[in-house]
Design a protein around this motif. Structure first.
Motif, PDB file in Angstrom:
ATOM      1  N   SER A 289      17.381  -1.340   8.015  1.00 21.79           N
ATOM      2  CA  SER A 289      17.785  -1.572   6.628  1.00 21.79           C
ATOM      3  C   SER A 289      16.891  -0.666   5.787  1.00 21.79           C
ATOM      4  O   SER A 289      15.888  -0.137   6.277  1.00 21.79           O
ATOM      5  CB  SER A 289      17.570  -3.033   6.231  1.00 21.79           C
ATOM      6  OG  SER A 289      16.178  -3.329   6.174  1.00 21.79           O
ATOM      7  N   LEU A 290      17.233  -0.501   4.530  1.00 25.98           N
ATOM      8  CA  LEU A 290      16.400   0.362   3.683  1.00 25.98           C
ATOM      9  C   LEU A 290      14.996  -0.214   3.554  1.00 25.98           C
ATOM     10  O   LEU A 290      14.006   0.529   3.589  1.00 25.98           O
ATOM     11  CB  LEU A 290      17.036   0.514   2.298  1.00 25.98           C
ATOM     12  CG  LEU A 290      16.300   1.449   1.341  1.00 25.98           C
ATOM     13  CD1 LEU A 290      16.188   2.852   1.912  1.00 25.98           C
ATOM     14  CD2 LEU A 290      16.987   1.480  -0.023  1.00 25.98           C
ATOM     15  N   VAL A 291      14.907  -1.542   3.440  1.00 22.61           N
ATOM     16  CA  VAL A 291      13.594  -2.184   3.351  1.00 22.61           C
ATOM     17  C   VAL A 291      12.793  -1.934   4.627  1.00 22.61           C
ATOM     18  O   VAL A 291      11.606  -1.599   4.589  1.00 22.61           O
ATOM     19  CB  VAL A 291      13.743  -3.700   3.092  1.00 22.61           C
ATOM     20  CG1 VAL A 291      12.390  -4.400   3.216  1.00 22.61           C
ATOM     21  CG2 VAL A 291      14.346  -3.947   1.717  1.00 22.61           C
ATOM     22  N   GLU A 292      13.457  -2.075   5.783  1.00 21.78           N
ATOM     23  CA  GLU A 292      12.776  -1.857   7.062  1.00 21.78           C
ATOM     24  C   GLU A 292      12.344  -0.408   7.219  1.00 21.78           C
ATOM     25  O   GLU A 292      11.267  -0.122   7.774  1.00 21.78           O
ATOM     26  CB  GLU A 292      13.701  -2.246   8.219  1.00 21.78           C
ATOM     27  CG  GLU A 292      13.935  -3.745   8.338  1.00 21.78           C
ATOM     28  CD  GLU A 292      15.049  -4.087   9.324  1.00 21.78           C
ATOM     29  OE1 GLU A 292      15.100  -5.251   9.765  1.00 21.78           O
ATOM     30  OE2 GLU A 292      15.874  -3.189   9.648  1.00 21.78           O
ATOM     31  N   LEU A 293      13.151   0.519   6.731  1.00 26.31           N
ATOM     32  CA  LEU A 293      12.795   1.938   6.816  1.00 26.31           C
ATOM     33  C   LEU A 293      11.537   2.227   6.000  1.00 26.31           C
ATOM     34  O   LEU A 293      10.626   2.928   6.462  1.00 26.31           O
ATOM     35  CB  LEU A 293      13.959   2.796   6.316  1.00 26.31           C
ATOM     36  CG  LEU A 293      13.799   4.311   6.486  1.00 26.31           C
ATOM     37  CD1 LEU A 293      13.868   4.687   7.954  1.00 26.31           C
ATOM     38  CD2 LEU A 293      14.873   5.062   5.695  1.00 26.31           C
ATOM     39  N   ILE A 294      11.478   1.664   4.800  1.00 23.69           N
ATOM     40  CA  ILE A 294      10.286   1.841   3.970  1.00 23.69           C
ATOM     41  C   ILE A 294       9.073   1.190   4.624  1.00 23.69           C
ATOM     42  O   ILE A 294       7.983   1.782   4.688  1.00 23.69           O
ATOM     43  CB  ILE A 294      10.523   1.261   2.558  1.00 23.69           C
ATOM     44  CG1 ILE A 294      11.621   2.048   1.840  1.00 23.69           C
ATOM     45  CG2 ILE A 294       9.228   1.285   1.741  1.00 23.69           C
ATOM     46  CD1 ILE A 294      12.065   1.437   0.527  1.00 23.69           C
ATOM     47  N   HIS A 295       9.263  -0.019   5.142  1.00 20.75           N
ATOM     48  CA  HIS A 295       8.165  -0.716   5.808  1.00 20.75           C
ATOM     49  C   HIS A 295       7.660   0.070   7.014  1.00 20.75           C
ATOM     50  O   HIS A 295       6.463   0.075   7.314  1.00 20.75           O
ATOM     51  CB  HIS A 295       8.625  -2.097   6.276  1.00 20.75           C
ATOM     52  CG  HIS A 295       8.725  -3.093   5.168  1.00 20.75           C
ATOM     53  ND1 HIS A 295       9.196  -4.383   5.353  1.00 20.75           N
ATOM     54  CD2 HIS A 295       8.417  -3.009   3.852  1.00 20.75           C
ATOM     55  CE1 HIS A 295       9.158  -5.029   4.202  1.00 20.75           C
ATOM     56  NE2 HIS A 295       8.695  -4.218   3.284  1.00 20.75           N
ATOM     57  N   HIS A 296       8.587   0.746   7.694  1.00 14.16           N
ATOM     58  CA  HIS A 296       8.217   1.457   8.915  1.00 14.16           C
ATOM     59  C   HIS A 296       7.346   2.673   8.614  1.00 14.16           C
ATOM     60  O   HIS A 296       6.378   2.948   9.322  1.00 14.16           O
ATOM     61  CB  HIS A 296       9.475   1.884   9.670  1.00 14.16           C
ATOM     62  CG  HIS A 296       9.225   2.163  11.115  1.00 14.16           C
ATOM     63  ND1 HIS A 296       9.291   1.192  12.081  1.00 14.16           N
ATOM     64  CD2 HIS A 296       8.867   3.300  11.756  1.00 14.16           C
ATOM     65  CE1 HIS A 296       9.002   1.717  13.257  1.00 14.16           C
ATOM     66  NE2 HIS A 296       8.749   2.997  13.087  1.00 14.16           N
ATOM     67  N   PHE A 297       7.700   3.410   7.571  1.00 16.60           N
ATOM     68  CA  PHE A 297       6.938   4.600   7.218  1.00 16.60           C
ATOM     69  C   PHE A 297       5.714   4.274   6.378  1.00 16.60           C
ATOM     70  O   PHE A 297       4.693   4.953   6.475  1.00 16.60           O
ATOM     71  CB  PHE A 297       7.823   5.583   6.455  1.00 16.60           C
ATOM     72  CG  PHE A 297       8.708   6.414   7.331  1.00 16.60           C
ATOM     73  CD1 PHE A 297       8.228   7.575   7.926  1.00 16.60           C
ATOM     74  CD2 PHE A 297      10.016   6.039   7.578  1.00 16.60           C
ATOM     75  CE1 PHE A 297       9.034   8.355   8.737  1.00 16.60           C
ATOM     76  CE2 PHE A 297      10.836   6.809   8.384  1.00 16.60           C
ATOM     77  CZ  PHE A 297      10.347   7.975   8.973  1.00 16.60           C
ATOM     78  N   PHE A 298       5.814   3.264   5.546  1.00 12.31           N
ATOM     79  CA  PHE A 298       4.732   2.928   4.621  1.00 12.31           C
ATOM     80  C   PHE A 298       4.348   1.470   4.861  1.00 12.31           C
ATOM     81  O   PHE A 298       4.821   0.546   4.197  1.00 12.31           O
ATOM     82  CB  PHE A 298       5.180   3.166   3.177  1.00 12.31           C
ATOM     83  CG  PHE A 298       5.674   4.562   2.951  1.00 12.31           C
ATOM     84  CD1 PHE A 298       4.791   5.606   2.739  1.00 12.31           C
ATOM     85  CD2 PHE A 298       7.036   4.844   3.007  1.00 12.31           C
ATOM     86  CE1 PHE A 298       5.241   6.908   2.559  1.00 12.31           C
ATOM     87  CE2 PHE A 298       7.508   6.135   2.819  1.00 12.31           C
ATOM     88  CZ  PHE A 298       6.603   7.172   2.601  1.00 12.31           C
ATOM     89  N   THR A 299       3.486   1.286   5.848  1.00 14.28           N
ATOM     90  CA  THR A 299       3.144  -0.062   6.330  1.00 14.28           C
ATOM     91  C   THR A 299       2.454  -0.896   5.262  1.00 14.28           C
ATOM     92  O   THR A 299       2.422  -2.124   5.360  1.00 14.28           O
ATOM     93  CB  THR A 299       2.248   0.033   7.572  1.00 14.28           C
ATOM     94  OG1 THR A 299       1.094   0.849   7.255  1.00 14.28           O
ATOM     95  CG2 THR A 299       3.011   0.673   8.729  1.00 14.28           C
ATOM     96  N   GLU A 300       1.889  -0.264   4.243  1.00 15.82           N
ATOM     97  CA  GLU A 300       1.245  -1.019   3.166  1.00 15.82           C
ATOM     98  C   GLU A 300       2.238  -1.979   2.514  1.00 15.82           C
ATOM     99  O   GLU A 300       1.872  -3.104   2.141  1.00 15.82           O
ATOM    100  CB  GLU A 300       0.680  -0.073   2.095  1.00 15.82           C
ATOM    101  CG  GLU A 300      -0.230   1.013   2.631  1.00 15.82           C
ATOM    102  CD  GLU A 300       0.520   2.285   2.983  1.00 15.82           C
ATOM    103  OE1 GLU A 300      -0.143   3.313   3.124  1.00 15.82           O
ATOM    104  OE2 GLU A 300       1.767   2.235   3.125  1.00 15.82           O
ATOM    105  N   THR A 301       3.479  -1.533   2.378  1.00 16.27           N
ATOM    106  CA  THR A 301       4.488  -2.376   1.728  1.00 16.27           C
ATOM    107  C   THR A 301       4.850  -3.572   2.603  1.00 16.27           C
ATOM    108  O   THR A 301       5.119  -4.657   2.095  1.00 16.27           O
ATOM    109  CB  THR A 301       5.751  -1.552   1.432  1.00 16.27           C
ATOM    110  OG1 THR A 301       6.290  -1.038   2.653  1.00 16.27           O
ATOM    111  CG2 THR A 301       5.434  -0.392   0.494  1.00 16.27           C
ATOM    112  N   LYS A 302       4.840  -3.363   3.915  1.00 18.04           N
ATOM    113  CA  LYS A 302       5.151  -4.468   4.828  1.00 18.04           C
ATOM    114  C   LYS A 302       4.031  -5.500   4.824  1.00 18.04           C
ATOM    115  O   LYS A 302       4.283  -6.718   4.775  1.00 18.04           O
ATOM    116  CB  LYS A 302       5.375  -3.934   6.245  1.00 18.04           C
ATOM    117  CG  LYS A 302       5.792  -5.011   7.233  1.00 18.04           C
ATOM    118  CD  LYS A 302       6.058  -4.400   8.608  1.00 18.04           C
ATOM    119  CE  LYS A 302       6.512  -5.467   9.597  1.00 18.04           C
ATOM    120  NZ  LYS A 302       6.795  -4.901  10.941  1.00 18.04           N
TER     121      LYS A 302
END
Length: 892
Positions: free
Chosen positions: A304-317
């Motif tokens: 998902s778009l959220v998962e893609l962001i979390h994957h590259f930018f772990t700070e957000t996760k």
């Protein structure tokens, strides 16, 4: 003082009572001799009793003095305690006022945060750790009180904002670490340089379209090297999302085009670093820089778009942020030309849910379309040939990186070298070679040039510096082989640097470069390396050894992605591979023909966008014996190619004589330069200088040489006057590439007809045309010619600003065509001269009515009302003067 007060509070001194004081005074009085009584009785000092009594008396006297001192101290201490209590009360009153003020201010800010979609007031750019810690503590206290007040939703919202604020700081910190250093060559082993120290301003212009540019890339490099001849809308990298004057609506999607190595990636890194260092773009809550190289690795994955962001930018996760629609977000997608994802904007499903899982290409197409996170801004960079992967209606603004202008080139070398004399000599040498001077508009080539010339100036006294591209790249390869020998093999600089291992490495890299170049690939994966006989386990050695030539980048899941530091390096090694294969085995990798160079010329001419142009230059340059000597040790045998090269020269001249495009002819002239054959150009140059040029006797090849010379001269392109060469239609058609590249073209009185108008129309319709001002006055174009010209004026690519058709036999029919063209494309033309024509009242009315349109940008319209008799075919207006002219302004 505070410590004293604290000790007093912990252990206050004892207070003596009145009875105790009276007893002390009585005992003191008893110990003293009475002045009214009998005299003292003296006792022998030697007796023990007397001695005891004396000691006792002294002790009592001393004790009495201590009690008196203590009494005095007790009084003072009492006053000190009272003062301390008064001070404390004052301090706490002030403290209360400060805390109340702090609480009120912070609550106002928290209220503002909870009432908006942004978190900027929670982030302070200039705040030390102590201040931040205090505010964070108060935010937590506020959250606790909100929950006690049964305001759970507000508490949850505040908690989310707090996490976002902390996440933003962490993201900035990590991006700063990632982008603050620029590794020229390869990050692993290259020498790190602070990006802010070496960064040199790039020339960025607004305009163009997202459509594919079929122009040869080398030609685009040359065009970028010219000094702009007209005011252009330039953009600073920090203003990439700012709309220019006259543009309606916000800019959400920007596409930035530029040839390989022109600085697009460094531009995005600088943009991100400025945000991370709190220098600009602070209204943006999150900035997410991606590269298509990284995204390619996820081709078969689902996110998902959220998962893609979390994957590259772990700070957000880690911060648990999932609602990015609550924030102002910038996405950067660098390197569209390297994308291996199937971006299908016509058949891809529509997706609006940021939590729905799908393929990465579907996520990207919907993000670019504006279906996912429609408030987010996107910046996409690409080489021009790949720009059409994104439909024009999905791009709000197109910009172009033109690289370094002349001042920026010099600025780069001055930043790179501290030695002023060395810098001066390098800049001076570059200016003597047209090929090097043009290529130095590419920042990466500036770095290659600096690497070579720095080494040569250190190791040689005098001597000739490289003047051609082939010489430059051979020296570059030799420099890197020496670096490898000393740095990695522990050898001395005087040791032979072409060891069997080095030769094997270059052969493998050359094979990879050639095979991938034929496929048009700029990035490679492990499977690509395996097919070329490169051991995957040793791949990092390849990138670590020739750090400046071949670099390795890590995508997700630790997958390795490989590429050459610049396309030109790949093209050079590909040409070297073809050359080595031919001289060692006689195999022509380009064709079944025996003549390698002729087949190379043919193959390059078949390329639609010139992707083999530099490859051909290198291939021909490697045939020179002087260049082969530079590679002694790598080339186990050399070939004497004087007869072969002469045959190649004649073949190139023959091709130049044919009806080739200007771009292809130009590259063939560069090829002649690489072969040290400049006679054709020098011949025309001499004729131009002496004024003996007669275009009536020029051969097709000489015409092409003239075009090459004129296109290589930025000065001649500021204002091109056809009459300097030949006032004829034939000359115009021969020199049409020069017209296309010029800013202002003077064609007055050149006996032009409708045929010229058709040719000029194609120039005006070209996406790469520089034409802004055209003077066609005193040519018998008539309405038919004007109608043909108007086809070009209608084109959305046309950017013509002034047009003179004075004395061109234009009637109301021609005026009607002009009115229609300006209605179709009203945004550019500012001045139109139709004086000394016979439009009639109706023609006059058509154009005058158009001036009232809010869409027309026409500022000046010159016409006259003298009627048809004023001008007859074959008559020039200069015979009649300039009588009866009306100058109609835009507010007429």
């Amino acid at each position: 003082m505070n410590q004293i007060k604290e000790s007093e509070e912990e252990a206050p001194p004892p207070i003596t009572t009145r009875c105790e004081k009276h007893d002390v005074q009585r005992r003191i009085h008893q110990q003293r001799p009475d002045s009214a009584g009998p005299g003292p009785s003296f006792v022998s000092m030697k007796s023990e009793r007397s001695m005891d009594r004396l000691i006792k008396f002294k002790d009592e006297q001393k004790h009495g003095e201590l009690i008196v001192d203590q009494q005095r101290t007790e009084v003072l201490s009492g006053q000190s305690v009272q003062q301390h209590r008064a001070d404390l009360e004052s301090i706490f009153k002030l403290l209360e006022e400060n805390i109340i003020c702090f609480v009120k201010n912070e609550l106002k800010k928290i209220q503002k945060v909870l009432g908006t979609d942004h978190t900027e007031v929670l982030d302070r750019q200039k705040e030390d750790e102590e201040q931040r810690s205090s505010r964070e503590a108060f935010l937590k206290i506020t959250e606790v009180f909100l929950r006690k007040m049964k305001q759970g939703k507000l508490a949850d919202c505040l908690q989310s904002k707090i996490r976002a604020s902390a996440c933003r700081r962490e993201l900035k910190s990590n991006l700063k670490k990632k982008f603050q250093c620029l590794f020229e060559g390869v990050a692993k082993a290259g020498n790190p340089t602070l990006l802010n120290e070496i960064f040199t301003e790039l020339y960025i212009t607004e305009g163009g379209t997202g459509e594919v540019n079929e122009e040869h890339e080398v030609r685009q490099i040359e065009r970028a090297s010219w000094k702009p001849d007209r005011p252009e809308t330039t953009i600073r990298q920090e203003d990439i999302f700012k709309a220019s004057a006259g543009r309606d609506g916000p800019i959400r999607r920007v596409m930035t085009k530029g040839v390989a190595g022109i600085g697009k990636t460094v531009l995005t890194q600088k943009f991100t670093l400025d945000w991370a260092e709190d220098k600009c773009h602070q209204d943006v809550q999150f900035m997410f820089p991606f590269t298509f190289r990284e995204l390619n690795v996820l081709k078969e994955k689902k996110f998902s778009l959220v998962e893609l962001i979390h994957h590259f930018f772990t700070e957000t996760k880690e911060a648990g942020i999932c609602r990015f629609e609550d924030f102002k977000v910038d996405f950067i997608f660098d390197g569209l030309d390297e994308c291996r994802l199937p971006l299908d904007f016509h058949n891809t499903e529509i997706l609006t849910d940021v939590t729905a899982s799908t393929s990465v290409d579907v996520l990207l197409t919907n993000l670019i379309r504006g279906k996912l996170l429609p408030s987010a801004r996107l910046w996409i960079t690409t080489r021009p040939a790949a720009a059409n992967q994104i439909p024009p209606d999905c791009v709000d603004m197109v910009t172009e990186v033109r690289g370094f202008m002349d001042p920026q080139k010099e600025d780069y070398f001055r930043k790179r070298f501290r030695d002023e004399e060395q810098t001066r000599r390098i800049i001076s040498h570059i200016q003597t070679s047209r090929s090097l001077h043009i290529m130095c508009h590419i920042p990466v080539f500036c770095w290659i040039t600096a690497t070579v010339l720095e080494n040569m100036l250190k190791t040689r006294d005098g001597g000739e510096l490289p003047k051609t591209l082939t010489e430059m790249y051979i020296h570059f390869l030799v420099v890197q082989s020496k670096v490898k020998k000393v740095k990695y093999d522990g050898g001395a600089e005087t040791d032979p640097h072409w060891s069997p291992e080095n030769r094997k490495m270059i052969e493998s890299l050359g094979k990879l470069a050639f095979e991938q170049l034929q496929e048009g690939n700029l990035i490679f994966y492990e499977s690509d390396l395996t097919e070329c006989g490169i051991d995957i386990t040793a791949a990092s050695v390849y990138s670590g050894v020739f750090t400046q030539i071949f670099k390795e980048e890590r995508g997700l899941y630790q997958d390795k992605v490989f590429c050459f530091v610049h396309l030109s390096v790949q093209e050079f090694l590909a040409a070297l591979h073809v050359h080595l294969t031919f001289i060692t085995s006689g195999t022509n990798l380009l064709n079944k023909l025996n003549h390698l160079h002729l087949s190379g010329v043919d193959k390059a001419l078949l390329s639609p966008n010139g992707h083999l142009d530099l490859f051909l230059r290198f291939l021909l340059g490697l045939s020179l014996k002087t260049n082969q000597k530079l590679l002694r040790g790598l080339l186990t045998q050399t070939v004497s190619g004087s007869q072969t090269n002469q045959k190649t020269v004649e073949y190139i001249k023959k091709k130049i004589s044919e009806n080739l495009s200007a771009e292809k002819s130009i590259n063939l002239f560069h090829c002649l330069n690489e072969l040290n054959h400049r006679s054709l150009v020098e011949e025309i140059q001499e004729s131009l200088t002496s004024g003996r040029l007669s275009t009536e006797t020029l051969s097709p090849a000489q015409w092409s040489a003239l075009v090459f010379i004129l296109l290589s001269s930025g000065k001649d392109l500021e204002e091109f006057d056809l009459k300097k060469y030949s006032a004829s239609e034939e000359a115009l058609l021969k020199l049409l590439p020069v017209v296309k590249a010029s800013n202002k073209v003077l064609l007055s009185g050149c006996k032009l007809s409708g045929r010229s108008c058709e040719a000029l129309s194609s120039v005006l319709s070209s996406v790469s045309s520089s034409l802004r001002h055209v003077d066609l006055s005193n040519n018998e174009l008539q309405d038919s010619g004007v109608k043909l010209l108007c086809e070009g004026l209608k084109s959305p690519h046309c950017s013509l600003e002034t047009l003179s058709l004075s004395g061109c036999l234009v009637t109301k029919e021609g005026c009607s065509s002009l009115t229609s063209a300006l209605n179709s494309n009203p945004s550019h033309l500012r001045e139109l001269d139709l004086s000394y024509n016979h439009p009639g009242d109706s023609g006059d009315e058509l154009l005058s009515a158009g001036l009232k349109s809010p869409h027309w940008r026409l500022d000046s319209l010159r016409m006259d009302q003298a009627g048809e008799h004023r001008l007859k075919p074959g008559l020039r207006k200069c015979k009649y003067g300039f009588r009866g002219n009306n100058n109609i302004s835009a507010d007429h």
